[in-house]
Write an enzyme that holds these catalytic residues in place. Structure first.
Site, PDB file in Angstrom:
ATOM      1  N   GLY A   1      57.708  84.339 -28.121  1.00  0.00           N
ATOM      2  CA  GLY A   1      58.046  83.806 -26.824  1.00  0.00           C
ATOM      3  C   GLY A   1      57.703  83.537 -25.897  1.00  0.00           C
ATOM      4  O   GLY A   1      56.165  83.238 -25.640  1.00  0.00           O
TER       5      GLY A   1
ATOM      6  N   ILE B   1      55.897  86.198 -23.812  1.00  0.00           N
ATOM      7  CA  ILE B   1      54.728  86.579 -23.994  1.00  0.00           C
ATOM      8  C   ILE B   1      53.614  86.354 -24.906  1.00  0.00           C
ATOM      9  O   ILE B   1      52.504  85.970 -25.007  1.00  0.00           O
ATOM     10  CB  ILE B   1      54.461  88.431 -23.616  1.00  0.00           C
ATOM     11  CG1 ILE B   1      55.654  88.436 -22.470  1.00  0.00           C
ATOM     12  CG2 ILE B   1      53.381  88.701 -23.756  1.00  0.00           C
ATOM     13  CD1 ILE B   1      55.996  89.819 -23.146  1.00  0.00           C
TER      14      ILE B   1
ATOM     15  N   ARG C   1      60.496  83.424 -35.084  1.00  0.00           N
ATOM     16  CA  ARG C   1      61.669  82.893 -35.981  1.00  0.00           C
ATOM     17  C   ARG C   1      62.070  81.547 -36.359  1.00  0.00           C
ATOM     18  O   ARG C   1      62.731  81.078 -37.169  1.00  0.00           O
ATOM     19  CB  ARG C   1      62.652  83.500 -35.471  1.00  0.00           C
ATOM     20  CG  ARG C   1      64.096  83.838 -35.941  1.00  0.00           C
ATOM     21  CD  ARG C   1      64.565  85.164 -35.300  1.00  0.00           C
ATOM     22  NE  ARG C   1      65.181  84.478 -34.416  1.00  0.00           N
ATOM     23  CZ  ARG C   1      65.834  85.314 -33.150  1.00  0.00           C
ATOM     24  NH1 ARG C   1      67.180  86.475 -34.575  1.00  0.00           N
ATOM     25  NH2 ARG C   1      65.922  85.699 -31.916  1.00  0.00           N
TER      26      ARG C   1
ATOM     27  N   ARG D   1      56.548  96.725 -29.590  1.00  0.00           N
ATOM     28  CA  ARG D   1      57.587  97.747 -29.349  1.00  0.00           C
ATOM     29  C   ARG D   1      56.797  98.694 -30.821  1.00  0.00           C
ATOM     30  O   ARG D   1      56.872  97.709 -31.683  1.00  0.00           O
ATOM     31  CB  ARG D   1      58.619  97.702 -29.814  1.00  0.00           C
ATOM     32  CG  ARG D   1      60.095  97.052 -28.336  1.00  0.00           C
ATOM     33  CD  ARG D   1      59.990  98.165 -27.603  1.00  0.00           C
ATOM     34  NE  ARG D   1      60.669  97.893 -26.743  1.00  0.00           N
ATOM     35  CZ  ARG D   1      60.479  97.137 -25.114  1.00  0.00           C
ATOM     36  NH1 ARG D   1      58.252  97.219 -24.931  1.00  0.00           N
ATOM     37  NH2 ARG D   1      61.055  97.142 -24.264  1.00  0.00           N
TER      38      ARG D   1
ATOM     39  N   GLU E   1      56.942 107.754 -27.945  1.00  0.00           N
ATOM     40  CA  GLU E   1      57.096 107.263 -26.837  1.00  0.00           C
ATOM     41  C   GLU E   1      56.983 109.372 -25.210  1.00  0.00           C
ATOM     42  O   GLU E   1      58.110 109.126 -25.613  1.00  0.00           O
ATOM     43  CB  GLU E   1      57.213 106.023 -25.659  1.00  0.00           C
ATOM     44  CG  GLU E   1      55.762 105.212 -26.912  1.00  0.00           C
ATOM     45  CD  GLU E   1      56.503 104.418 -26.272  1.00  0.00           C
ATOM     46  OE1 GLU E   1      57.233 103.646 -24.498  1.00  0.00           O
ATOM     47  OE2 GLU E   1      55.494 103.181 -26.559  1.00  0.00           O
TER      48      GLU E   1
ATOM     49  N   HIS F   1      51.874 102.135 -22.442  1.00  0.00           N
ATOM     50  CA  HIS F   1      53.511 101.917 -22.263  1.00  0.00           C
ATOM     51  C   HIS F   1      53.037 101.205 -21.453  1.00  0.00           C
ATOM     52  O   HIS F   1      54.177 101.534 -20.175  1.00  0.00           O
ATOM     53  CB  HIS F   1      54.731 102.057 -22.471  1.00  0.00           C
ATOM     54  CG  HIS F   1      55.704 100.960 -23.123  1.00  0.00           C
ATOM     55  ND1 HIS F   1      56.978 101.679 -23.623  1.00  0.00           N
ATOM     56  CD2 HIS F   1      55.413  99.742 -22.424  1.00  0.00           C
ATOM     57  CE1 HIS F   1      57.380 100.235 -23.760  1.00  0.00           C
ATOM     58  NE2 HIS F   1      56.882  99.157 -23.121  1.00  0.00           N
TER      59      HIS F   1
END
Ligand code: NAP
Ligand code: GLV
Ligand code: GLV
Length: 340
Positions: free
Chosen positions: A164, A166, A186, A247, A276, A295
């Site tokens: 995508g 990033i 995907r 994530r 986290e 993060h």
């Protein structure tokens, strides 16, 4: 168009002042959670009872129950691109608009991804400690052929999982390192874009088997949860480096710890974790070949300000009866028109 009675918005954290000033022109800010830690769920439940709009963070759990406690809520403006913390499907059902902050943080996250790649490959954190703790001094040598040997990036294969915004920005940076870029996503990219990125589409298994650096950029969804587990880690090269700035839960943490212990892979660079903040006694903290960050992918002054502006732009468009520029649940438009 300004309203006499402004709609009420609650902010679950202090965001850059520029954004707050923009929001204030159109909304009554009924509260801002001032602590460094997130508002506890019970507090949030109370806060949403009488608000029209909510500015949320990825650390806020916005589930069915919370939404049911917010009868007037019309828009959730998330200060992040990822929105796995929000039950978007339920929000849509309730006619609530959900917006996020895509695009404006892409380059910052891609930079941090590369910082982790190089950090792991060239042992930067270990080396820094080596110098600062006086270990280098103790060797009595300024240079040694075997000191701090690492992995060379140049000419290697970079694998991108999730091509995508990033993922593509990370791939673009690989040109300078003359890398072969392969990706699994995907959907396949249009041919011109593949050419521009010099990226080759492969299936998931090939991606795992051929990547020297495997960098994760998929969102967290039901499909991507624990997408990298024991089976996948075993397929990777023994000298491969795994990078995750997406994530935490895309990787099965227990499996990753096992892979590092058994040396199925050479190292990892992690900005995100299943839990986290990461507890300091988590086994991941004991590996020298794991470089970690709290993060902070989008954590630059410029990007965080731009994210705030985009949050404000979404809220302001909505109040004007316009479709917010970065609306997540586009179908919501058929359920309720934008505006209060
Ligand atoms: P994006 O543009 O939506 O890219 C995600 C890519 O993953 C898309 O190409 C998407 O395909 C693909 N994908 C989705 N589900 C997949 C699956 N099951 N298998 C294979 N590919 C799949 O999002 P982005 O802006 O690049 O952000 C990506 C993620 O980075 C965010 O969701 C967020 O969790 C994370 N993030 C982390 C930080 C940080 O601080 N570390 C900062 C920003 C973002 P489609 O095009 O078909 O949807
Ligand atoms: C950060 O993780 C984001 O999703 O923006
Ligand atoms: C190292 O510093 C070299 O000159 O090769």
């Amino acid at each position: 168009m300004k309203f006499v009675v402004k709609p009420k918005v609650y902010l679950t954290r202090q965001i850059p002042q520029k954004a707050i000033d923009m929001i204030k022109e159109y909304y009554e800010i009924v509260g801002i959670w001032e602590e460094y830690y997130p508002p506890p769920y019970e507090v949030l439940i109370e806060k949403v009872k009488d608000i029209d709009a909510l500015v949320s963070l990825l650390t806020d759990k916005i589930d069915k129950n919370l939404i049911d406690n917010a009868p007037k809520l019309r828009i959730i403006a998330q200060y992040a691109v990822g929105y796995d913390n929000i039950d978007v499907e339920y929000a849509t059902k309730k006619g609530i608009y959900v917006t996020n902050t895509p695009g404006v943080l892409t380059e910052a996250v891609a930079d941090l991804t590369w910082a982790l790649i190089l950090g792991v490959a060239r042992r930067i954190v270990e080396a820094d400690e080596y110098v600062k703790k006086g270990e280098w001094w103790k060797t009595k040598t300024g240079w040694h052929p075997m000191m701090m040997l690492g992995i060379e990036i140049h000419g290697k294969t970079l694998g991108i999982l999730g091509m995508g915004r990033i993922g593509r920005a990370v791939a673009r940076r690989a040109k300078g390192f003359n890398m072969r870029v392969i990706y699994y996503s995907r959907r396949r990219l249009p041919e011109e874009l593949e050419k521009e990125l010099n990226a080759e589409y492969v299936d998931f298994e090939t991606l795992l088997k051929e990547s020297d650096i495997l960098s994760i950029h998929v969102p967290l969804t039901k499909e991507t949860y624990h997408m990298i587990g024991e089976k996948q880690l075993k397929m990777m090269k023994r000298n491969a480096i795994l990078i995750n700035t997406a994530r935490g839960a895309v990787i099965d943490t227990a499996a990753l710890i096992k892979a590092l212990e058994k040396k199925w892979i050479a190292g990892a660079g992690l900005d995100v974790f299943e839990q986290e903040p990461l507890p300091p006694d988590n086994p991941l903290t004991k590996f020298k070949n794991v470089v970690m960050a709290p993060h902070m992918g989008s954590a630059t002054h410029k990007t965080r300000t731009r994210m705030g502006e985009l949050v404000a732009e979404n809220l302001i468009a909505f109040i004007k009866g316009e479709i917010p520029p970065t609306l997540v649940n586009k179908e919501v438009v058929n359920i309720r028109k934008p505006g209060f």
